[in-house]
Scaffold this motif. Sequence first.
Motif, mmCIF file in Angstrom:
data_model
loop_
_atom_site.group_PDB
_atom_site.id
_atom_site.type_symbol
_atom_site.label_atom_id
_atom_site.label_comp_id
_atom_site.label_asym_id
_atom_site.label_seq_id
_atom_site.Cartn_x
_atom_site.Cartn_y
_atom_site.Cartn_z
ATOM 1 N N UNK B 4 0.740 -1.469 -0.249
ATOM 2 C CA UNK B 4 0.153 -0.246 0.284
ATOM 3 C C UNK B 4 1.109 0.578 0.362
ATOM 4 N N UNK B 42 -2.369 4.033 -2.851
ATOM 5 C CA UNK B 42 -2.479 2.859 -4.429
ATOM 6 C C UNK B 42 -1.927 2.106 -3.654
ATOM 7 N N UNK B 43 -2.948 0.408 -4.248
ATOM 8 C CA UNK B 43 -2.847 -0.419 -3.191
ATOM 9 C C UNK B 43 -2.475 -1.822 -4.087
ATOM 10 N N UNK B 44 -1.728 -2.181 -4.714
ATOM 11 C CA UNK B 44 -0.764 -3.305 -5.820
ATOM 12 C C UNK B 44 -0.759 -4.347 -4.602
ATOM 13 N N UNK B 45 -1.813 -5.799 -6.033
ATOM 14 C CA UNK B 45 -1.185 -6.862 -5.298
ATOM 15 C C UNK B 45 -0.141 -7.663 -5.802
ATOM 16 N N UNK B 46 0.994 -8.605 -5.446
ATOM 17 C CA UNK B 46 1.652 -9.423 -6.655
ATOM 18 C C UNK B 46 1.572 -10.164 -6.088
ATOM 19 N N UNK B 47 2.117 -11.236 -7.255
ATOM 20 C CA UNK B 47 1.776 -12.744 -7.241
ATOM 21 C C UNK B 47 3.785 -13.072 -6.127
ATOM 22 N N UNK B 48 4.359 -12.403 -6.180
ATOM 23 C CA UNK B 48 5.935 -12.538 -5.757
ATOM 24 C C UNK B 48 5.259 -12.320 -3.667
ATOM 25 N N UNK B 57 10.665 -3.108 -5.935
ATOM 26 C CA UNK B 57 10.047 -2.697 -6.465
ATOM 27 C C UNK B 57 8.996 -1.744 -6.520
#
Lengths: 79, 79
Positions: B4, B42-48, B57
């Motif tokens: 986030x 900004x909320x970013x969902x990672x596979x990592x 990143x």
Amino acid sequence: MKARVHVTLKSGVLDPQGEAVRHALGTLGFEGISAVRQGKVIEIEFEEADEAQVRAQVELMCENLLANAVTENYAIEIS
Amino acid sequence: MKARVHVTLKSGVLDPQGEAVRHALGTLGFEGISAVRQGKVIEIEFEEADEAQVRAQVELMCENLLANAVTENYAIEIS
């Protein structure tokens, strides 16, 4: 006393800003991103120092102005 | 893994959105507000799933796209 309100779109509501960010990140070469959502954060400084009163006021502000209850969720942090 | 990012205007940078909210709150009868600032989240969902890699990143994303280093600050939370 300071209140911070996070206003985010409910899940299921289309988020074109978030999609634009996800697309731009892809273009820049970032990988492994499954979703991006964008919301607002509103910081309010109060002269009042009573936490319960501030929280009650901020709840009212969210219901009346800061968030749209149909499409948005909000979360309040007091510090 | 979810990151986030809070993007807020640096102090001293004019914030017309925040001013508009402050004015609207005053019109609605809310008192004792000394300042309002509005920013983005900004909320970013990672596979990592590696926290250090995700943080590195997201730092890069902030520098290249999400924030304007001249006028904005950013803060990253990983969860």
